[in-house]
Design a protein around this motif. Structure first.
Motif, mmCIF file in Angstrom:
data_model
loop_
_atom_site.group_PDB
_atom_site.id
_atom_site.type_symbol
_atom_site.label_atom_id
_atom_site.label_comp_id
_atom_site.label_asym_id
_atom_site.label_seq_id
_atom_site.Cartn_x
_atom_site.Cartn_y
_atom_site.Cartn_z
ATOM 1 N N ILE A 172 1.105 -0.963 -0.148
ATOM 2 C CA ILE A 172 0.103 -0.450 -0.253
ATOM 3 C C ILE A 172 1.030 1.176 -0.194
ATOM 4 N N THR A 173 0.488 2.269 -1.142
ATOM 5 C CA THR A 173 1.533 3.088 -1.137
ATOM 6 C C THR A 173 0.720 4.724 -0.960
ATOM 7 N N GLY A 174 0.937 5.829 0.258
ATOM 8 C CA GLY A 174 -0.172 7.040 -0.739
ATOM 9 C C GLY A 174 1.559 8.172 -0.782
ATOM 10 N N SER A 175 0.931 8.742 -2.113
ATOM 11 C CA SER A 175 1.333 10.021 -2.383
ATOM 12 C C SER A 175 0.838 11.638 -2.172
ATOM 13 N N TRP A 176 1.760 12.366 -2.634
ATOM 14 C CA TRP A 176 0.994 13.870 -2.759
ATOM 15 C C TRP A 176 0.349 13.762 -3.712
ATOM 16 N N ASP A 177 0.553 12.617 -4.732
ATOM 17 C CA ASP A 177 -0.811 13.088 -5.881
ATOM 18 C C ASP A 177 -1.661 12.465 -5.129
ATOM 19 N N ARG A 178 -2.492 12.149 -3.773
ATOM 20 C CA ARG A 178 -3.591 12.781 -3.078
ATOM 21 C C ARG A 178 -4.431 11.310 -3.487
ATOM 22 N N THR A 179 -3.995 10.263 -3.900
ATOM 23 C CA THR A 179 -4.016 9.187 -3.712
ATOM 24 C C THR A 179 -3.986 7.868 -2.937
ATOM 25 N N LEU A 180 -4.603 6.998 -2.665
ATOM 26 C CA LEU A 180 -3.953 5.745 -1.897
ATOM 27 C C LEU A 180 -3.793 4.314 -3.166
ATOM 28 N N ARG A 181 -2.616 3.965 -3.126
ATOM 29 C CA ARG A 181 -3.201 2.458 -3.794
ATOM 30 C C ARG A 181 -2.340 1.283 -3.572
ATOM 31 N N ARG A 187 3.032 -9.560 -7.633
ATOM 32 C CA ARG A 187 2.764 -11.049 -8.345
ATOM 33 C C ARG A 187 1.457 -10.797 -9.664
ATOM 34 N N ALA A 188 1.452 -9.744 -9.678
ATOM 35 C CA ALA A 188 -0.026 -9.825 -10.940
ATOM 36 C C ALA A 188 0.768 -9.055 -12.307
ATOM 37 N N SER A 189 -0.527 -9.761 -13.439
ATOM 38 C CA SER A 189 0.670 -9.029 -14.341
ATOM 39 C C SER A 189 0.067 -7.419 -14.559
ATOM 40 N N SER A 190 -1.165 -7.055 -14.267
ATOM 41 C CA SER A 190 -0.954 -5.998 -13.599
ATOM 42 C C SER A 190 -0.825 -5.317 -11.809
ATOM 43 N N PRO A 191 0.356 -4.934 -12.153
ATOM 44 C CA PRO A 191 0.387 -4.912 -10.288
ATOM 45 C C PRO A 191 -0.386 -4.299 -9.680
ATOM 46 N N GLN A 192 -0.871 -3.150 -10.072
ATOM 47 C CA GLN A 192 -1.677 -1.661 -9.509
ATOM 48 C C GLN A 192 -2.612 -2.501 -9.358
ATOM 49 N N GLN A 193 -3.782 -3.110 -8.609
ATOM 50 C CA GLN A 193 -5.095 -3.248 -8.028
ATOM 51 C C GLN A 193 -5.858 -2.258 -7.443
ATOM 52 N N SER A 194 -6.021 -1.370 -7.182
ATOM 53 C CA SER A 194 -6.304 -0.374 -6.951
ATOM 54 C C SER A 194 -6.236 1.149 -6.369
ATOM 55 N N VAL A 226 -4.359 3.075 8.773
ATOM 56 C CA VAL A 226 -4.476 4.690 9.509
ATOM 57 C C VAL A 226 -3.391 5.812 7.533
ATOM 58 N N VAL A 227 -4.090 7.011 7.540
ATOM 59 C CA VAL A 227 -3.830 7.818 6.999
ATOM 60 C C VAL A 227 -3.211 9.027 7.388
ATOM 61 N N ALA A 228 -2.342 9.999 7.543
ATOM 62 C CA ALA A 228 -1.928 11.611 7.688
ATOM 63 C C ALA A 228 -1.871 12.028 6.957
ATOM 64 N N MET A 229 -2.013 13.511 6.524
ATOM 65 C CA MET A 229 -2.305 13.760 5.576
ATOM 66 C C MET A 229 -2.370 15.573 5.098
ATOM 67 N N LYS A 287 -12.503 -2.341 2.273
ATOM 68 C CA LYS A 287 -14.227 -1.465 1.737
ATOM 69 C C LYS A 287 -13.093 -0.459 1.908
ATOM 70 N N MET A 288 -12.748 -0.001 1.261
ATOM 71 C CA MET A 288 -11.557 0.951 0.931
ATOM 72 C C MET A 288 -12.934 2.245 0.279
ATOM 73 N N ASP A 289 -14.054 2.173 -0.518
ATOM 74 C CA ASP A 289 -14.864 2.887 -1.011
ATOM 75 C C ASP A 289 -15.153 4.692 0.070
ATOM 76 N N ALA A 290 -15.094 4.501 1.616
ATOM 77 C CA ALA A 290 -15.186 5.601 2.044
ATOM 78 C C ALA A 290 -14.423 5.326 3.370
ATOM 79 N N PRO A 291 -14.056 5.840 4.207
ATOM 80 C CA PRO A 291 -13.405 6.039 5.541
ATOM 81 C C PRO A 291 -14.109 5.920 5.921
ATOM 82 N N LEU A 292 -13.366 4.599 7.782
ATOM 83 C CA LEU A 292 -14.848 4.774 8.949
ATOM 84 C C LEU A 292 -14.682 6.255 9.256
#
Length: 233
Positions: free
Chosen positions: A13-22, A27-34, A53-56, A68-73
């Motif tokens: 799991i990665t977080g970036s200044w581009d305002r995304t979590l990925r 192991r997958a042919s297309s590594p990015q899953q979401s 937990v994501v600090a921004m 269930k990543m569609d919305a934060p708890l």
């Protein structure tokens, strides 16, 4: 860019200044899953069990269930007044610690009930008075012991301290290192602590000219990381 690994699922799991979590699977042919948008730039992330937990920027925190990543708890504002520099989740899954550039650490809990939220607190650290002048350093890294639930903090003051957050006390401060501490981590059984010593640009380019060579030091640990009266339960 902060990143963490969810070992049971082999997910990165990665977080970036581009305002995304990925989410990634190498192991997958297309590594990015979401990919998931965040309201602000991501500074730090950490995971315990299924809780992410994501600090921004803007002192914002989002807490997710990774199933269930569609919305934060939960969405929170930091208890600290200045920019978040470090974050670590408690291994018992009860909460997390976060620290700022202004020499403070906050201890937070996931349970939103008022009774539990009354237990949260913040304290000053990584500070020193020199010639009657207060010097305050960023807290660059936090890490929880995998067994004892105590935690280590490291700062630009070149010191590492061990804390028992349950009783709100420091258990040990190790002798000062040669330069700022940029990161640290316990090994899986908590018998060793790896400490990354390197210049962290607190004094800009002039400081780089006199900075010590970066190094990773491994310290064997003893009873100093145990809470007082630890019985093994």
């Amino acid at each position: 860019m902060p990143l963490i690994s969810d070992i049971p699922t082999d997910t990165l799991i990665t977080g970036s200044w581009d305002r995304t979590l990925r989410f990634w699977d190498s192991r997958a042919s297309s590594p990015q899953q979401s990919s998931h948008d965040t309201p602000e730039r991501v500074y730090q992330i950490d995971l315990v069990n299924n809780t992410l937990v994501v600090a921004m920027a803007s002192r914002l925190f989002n807490i997710y269930d990774i199933r269930k990543m569609d919305a934060p708890l939960q969405q929170r504002e930091s208890s600290l007044k200045f920019m978040t520099r470090s974050l670590a989740c408690m291994p018992d899954g009860e909460g997390y610690a976060t620290a700022s550039v202004e020499g403070r650490i906050a201890v937070e809990y996931f349970d939103p009930s008022p009774v539990v939220q009354e237990k949260k607190y913040a304290f000053k650290c990584h500070r020193q008075t020199i010639n009657d002048v207060d010097h305050v350093w960023p807290v660059n890294a936090l890490a929880f012991h995998p067994t004892y639930n105590t935690f280590a903090s490291a700062g630009s003051d070149a010191t590492v301290s061990i804390w028992d957050h349950k009783v709100k006390k420091r258990l040990r401060q190790y002798p000062k290192f040669a330069s700022s501490i940029s990161s640290l981590a316990f090994n899986s059984d908590g018998t060793k602590l790896a400490i990354a010593v390197s210049y962290t640009w607190d004094d800009g380019e002039p400081g780089l000219k006199t900075a010590e060579r970066p190094a990773i030091l491994v310290r064997k640990l003893g009873d100093e990381v145990k809470p007082k009266g630890w019985t093994g339960n």
